[in-house]
Write an enzyme that holds these catalytic residues in place. Sequence first.
Site, PDB file in Angstrom:
ATOM      1  N   LYS A  97       0.888  -1.084  -0.064  1.00  0.00           N
ATOM      2  CA  LYS A  97      -0.109   0.069   0.142  1.00  0.00           C
ATOM      3  C   LYS A  97       0.939   1.163   0.155  1.00  0.00           C
ATOM      4  O   LYS A  97       0.548   2.253  -0.808  1.00  0.00           O
ATOM      5  CB  LYS A  97      -0.900   0.011   1.238  1.00  0.00           C
ATOM      6  CG  LYS A  97      -2.100   0.828   1.199  1.00  0.00           C
ATOM      7  CD  LYS A  97      -2.874   0.906   2.677  1.00  0.00           C
ATOM      8  CE  LYS A  97      -3.435  -0.552   2.702  1.00  0.00           C
ATOM      9  NZ  LYS A  97      -4.481  -0.510   3.951  1.00  0.00           N
ATOM     10  N   LYS A 109       2.507  -4.554  11.013  1.00  0.00           N
ATOM     11  CA  LYS A 109       1.133  -4.474  11.598  1.00  0.00           C
ATOM     12  C   LYS A 109       0.965  -5.217  12.895  1.00  0.00           C
ATOM     13  O   LYS A 109       2.375  -6.075  13.253  1.00  0.00           O
ATOM     14  CB  LYS A 109       0.114  -5.325  10.780  1.00  0.00           C
ATOM     15  CG  LYS A 109      -1.383  -5.138  10.894  1.00  0.00           C
ATOM     16  CD  LYS A 109      -1.861  -3.919  10.102  1.00  0.00           C
ATOM     17  CE  LYS A 109      -3.330  -3.586  10.255  1.00  0.00           C
ATOM     18  NZ  LYS A 109      -3.667  -2.711   9.052  1.00  0.00           N
ATOM     19  N   THR A 193      -9.250   7.413   5.749  1.00  0.00           N
ATOM     20  CA  THR A 193      -9.389   6.307   5.057  1.00  0.00           C
ATOM     21  C   THR A 193     -10.618   6.447   4.360  1.00  0.00           C
ATOM     22  O   THR A 193     -10.830   6.170   2.950  1.00  0.00           O
ATOM     23  CB  THR A 193      -9.181   5.155   6.000  1.00  0.00           C
ATOM     24  OG1 THR A 193      -8.253   5.251   6.906  1.00  0.00           O
ATOM     25  CG2 THR A 193      -9.219   3.985   5.241  1.00  0.00           C
ATOM     26  N   ASN A 224     -14.803   3.104  11.749  1.00  0.00           N
ATOM     27  CA  ASN A 224     -13.935   4.429  11.181  1.00  0.00           C
ATOM     28  C   ASN A 224     -14.167   4.226   9.709  1.00  0.00           C
ATOM     29  O   ASN A 224     -14.664   5.379   9.235  1.00  0.00           O
ATOM     30  CB  ASN A 224     -12.503   4.199  11.860  1.00  0.00           C
ATOM     31  CG  ASN A 224     -11.755   5.640  11.312  1.00  0.00           C
ATOM     32  OD1 ASN A 224     -11.402   5.445  10.111  1.00  0.00           O
ATOM     33  ND2 ASN A 224     -11.534   6.618  11.890  1.00  0.00           N
ATOM     34  N   SER A 356      -1.557   9.395   7.819  1.00  0.00           N
ATOM     35  CA  SER A 356      -0.652   9.053   8.708  1.00  0.00           C
ATOM     36  C   SER A 356       0.825   9.676   8.558  1.00  0.00           C
ATOM     37  O   SER A 356       1.516   9.979   9.262  1.00  0.00           O
ATOM     38  CB  SER A 356      -0.785   7.537   8.977  1.00  0.00           C
ATOM     39  OG  SER A 356      -1.729   7.056   9.881  1.00  0.00           O
TER      40      SER A 356
HETATM   41  P1  NAD Z   1     -13.629  -0.552  13.262  1.00  0.00           P
HETATM   42  O1  NAD Z   1     -13.218  -1.399  14.460  1.00  0.00           O
HETATM   43  O2  NAD Z   1     -13.647   1.087  13.455  1.00  0.00           O
HETATM   44  O3  NAD Z   1     -14.720  -0.886  12.742  1.00  0.00           O
HETATM   45  C1  NAD Z   1     -15.018  -2.291  12.006  1.00  0.00           C
HETATM   46  C2  NAD Z   1     -16.471  -2.374  11.662  1.00  0.00           C
HETATM   47  O4  NAD Z   1     -16.709  -3.771  11.227  1.00  0.00           O
HETATM   48  C3  NAD Z   1     -17.342  -2.155  12.952  1.00  0.00           C
HETATM   49  O5  NAD Z   1     -18.731  -1.425  12.526  1.00  0.00           O
HETATM   50  C4  NAD Z   1     -18.086  -3.662  13.216  1.00  0.00           C
HETATM   51  O6  NAD Z   1     -18.958  -3.707  13.963  1.00  0.00           O
HETATM   52  C5  NAD Z   1     -17.906  -4.368  11.927  1.00  0.00           C
HETATM   53  N1  NAD Z   1     -17.502  -5.673  12.136  1.00  0.00           N
HETATM   54  C6  NAD Z   1     -16.753  -6.285  13.013  1.00  0.00           C
HETATM   55  N2  NAD Z   1     -16.875  -7.594  12.772  1.00  0.00           N
HETATM   56  C7  NAD Z   1     -17.720  -7.830  11.716  1.00  0.00           C
HETATM   57  C8  NAD Z   1     -18.318  -9.055  11.193  1.00  0.00           C
HETATM   58  N3  NAD Z   1     -17.977 -10.254  11.461  1.00  0.00           N
HETATM   59  N4  NAD Z   1     -19.119  -8.808  10.061  1.00  0.00           N
HETATM   60  C9  NAD Z   1     -19.483  -7.571   9.666  1.00  0.00           C
HETATM   61  N5  NAD Z   1     -19.120  -6.396  10.393  1.00  0.00           N
HETATM   62  C10 NAD Z   1     -18.155  -6.686  11.235  1.00  0.00           C
HETATM   63  O7  NAD Z   1     -12.482  -0.582  12.079  1.00  0.00           O
HETATM   64  P2  NAD Z   1     -11.902   0.059  10.967  1.00  0.00           P
HETATM   65  O8  NAD Z   1     -10.603   0.994  11.248  1.00  0.00           O
HETATM   66  O9  NAD Z   1     -13.269   0.834  10.260  1.00  0.00           O
HETATM   67  O10 NAD Z   1     -11.285  -1.074  10.022  1.00  0.00           O
HETATM   68  C11 NAD Z   1     -12.235  -1.798   9.104  1.00  0.00           C
HETATM   69  C12 NAD Z   1     -11.300  -2.032   7.732  1.00  0.00           C
HETATM   70  O11 NAD Z   1     -10.570  -1.242   7.202  1.00  0.00           O
HETATM   71  C13 NAD Z   1     -10.307  -3.134   8.384  1.00  0.00           C
HETATM   72  O12 NAD Z   1      -9.905  -4.355   7.229  1.00  0.00           O
HETATM   73  C14 NAD Z   1      -9.027  -2.450   8.653  1.00  0.00           C
HETATM   74  O13 NAD Z   1      -7.800  -3.115   8.552  1.00  0.00           O
HETATM   75  C15 NAD Z   1      -9.251  -1.508   7.353  1.00  0.00           C
HETATM   76  N6  NAD Z   1      -8.379  -0.237   7.311  1.00  0.00           N
HETATM   77  C16 NAD Z   1      -8.547   0.559   8.385  1.00  0.00           C
HETATM   78  C17 NAD Z   1      -7.914   1.635   8.599  1.00  0.00           C
HETATM   79  C18 NAD Z   1      -7.943   2.867   9.467  1.00  0.00           C
HETATM   80  O14 NAD Z   1      -7.564   3.856   9.268  1.00  0.00           O
HETATM   81  N7  NAD Z   1      -8.614   2.464  10.513  1.00  0.00           N
HETATM   82  C19 NAD Z   1      -7.025   1.869   7.176  1.00  0.00           C
HETATM   83  C20 NAD Z   1      -7.028   1.110   6.224  1.00  0.00           C
HETATM   84  C21 NAD Z   1      -7.732  -0.124   6.130  1.00  0.00           C
END
Ligand code: NAD
Length: 423
Positions: A97, A109, A193, A224, A356
């Site tokens: 990425k 990670k 993001t 998020n 970031s």
């Molecule tokens: P988060 O914890 O803020 O949110 C996760 C969401 O997924 C929540 O709504 C949760 O209820 C839901 N969830 C959890 N388990 C689930 C399931 N089994 N089925 C359906 N929904 C489910 O996490 P995030 O930061 O939003 O990250 C989400 C994805 O984005 C991840 O794959 C993470 O690696 C990726 N990501 C995050 C960022 C970041 O800046 N936070 C950046 C790039 C990629």
Amino acid sequence: MSTTSSAYNPYDNVLKIIDNAAAILGYCKSDVEVLKHPERDLKVSVPVRMDDGTVKVFEGYRVQHSTVRGPAKGGVRFHPAVNNDEVKALAAWMTFKCAVVNIPYGGGKGGIICDPSTLSEKELRTITRRYTAAISPLIGPDQDIPAPDVGSNPTVMGWMMDTYSMLKGHCVPGVVTGKPIEVGGALGRGEATGRGVMFTVKNILAKLDMKVEDTPVAIQGMGNVGGVSAKLLYEEGFKVVAVSDVSGAIYNENGLNIPAITAYLAESRKHLLSGYEEEGITRISNEDLLELNVPLLIPAALENQINKDNADRIKAKVIVEAANGPVAAEADEILDAKGVIVVPDILANAGGVVVSYFEWVQNIQSVSWTEPEVNAKLKNIMDNSFEAVWNIAKENNVSLRIGAYLIAIDRVVRAQSARGIWP
Ligand code: NAD
């Protein structure tokens, strides 16, 4: 639903795509061998006295996949299904990425096997501090810079920054990103993001001549990434017809009231969509959401959500991967054959790591940028990176995922070759 089933190993996906891209680039086995092995893979035990007086030991990881192009960079996941192969895959995806968007980082990670929804704030803070102390020999502004991921957030990053600073004896804001603004967090990082996902959606729609008003969207995950993507797409005029979280999905073909949903979820960390009420909604499962008849699908929760078992039932024309690894490699082939266009995670969700990077640059230079400055710089990088991936995919007649990996792997291999293999 867990992040990984026992049959699914996301690190196998990583190895497969490295070989595919290397073959197209004309690289030999030796050129990419280093990329198949994380540089460092640390496992730690995190003992914590729980609120009821008992001692629990949580297992945690920090993996540095590559530091060839710069310090390792990547989030920390707090989730019950975290495992070593998942963290290794997530670390490798970070390497690629950062290379696609051409920021001077490698990939890392972390993860802790725990369920934050069952922990008190004190327990979560204690786990965070002890985990940070355990991985402290590996992290630092010049070595490896953690950030939020699933189950972690700016508050957790504030505790990590404080713990590391206490161990060093002075304030070290650049050790983590995604921090609270008060301790050096970047304006715009919280939404970065999702904002990057929104730019990506607009870029792919423009290429495919699809109009915002004719493109209802379903989003899996309202954390998020999914929550901000939903909010920004709604503000851009998209009809968001379905959203979900771990408790299930809600659907309204006329469009959901995203500001009301976002406000409800923000009210308490215990709030889930299962408790949200709105006239005209139907409750469906996460699986049903993925199979809705919508042109645009945004998986923004966990990996392996679209796999060989459900790929042929996906009806979306375009999938924008806001989560990391939501489409498994076998599903990619099925979707490709059906003509579904997948915008890959290492491009689509790169907005978070780009801002970031901006945060880290501001921390180490002791300067601060305004939010409009941050958003404009982010847009510039996201738009240029999208264009580059689109063009290389067209030139080579490959998917956008392979296109993104052609750029990423070429950049990492060239950096490796410029440095040589030590000693
Ligand atoms: P988060 O914890 O803020 O949110 C996760 C969401 O997924 C929540 O709504 C949760 O209820 C839901 N969830 C959890 N388990 C689930 C399931 N089994 N089925 C359906 N929904 C489910 O996490 P995030 O930061 O939003 O990250 C989400 C994805 O984005 C991840 O794959 C993470 O690696 C990726 N990501 C995050 C960022 C970041 O800046 N936070 C950046 C790039 C990629």
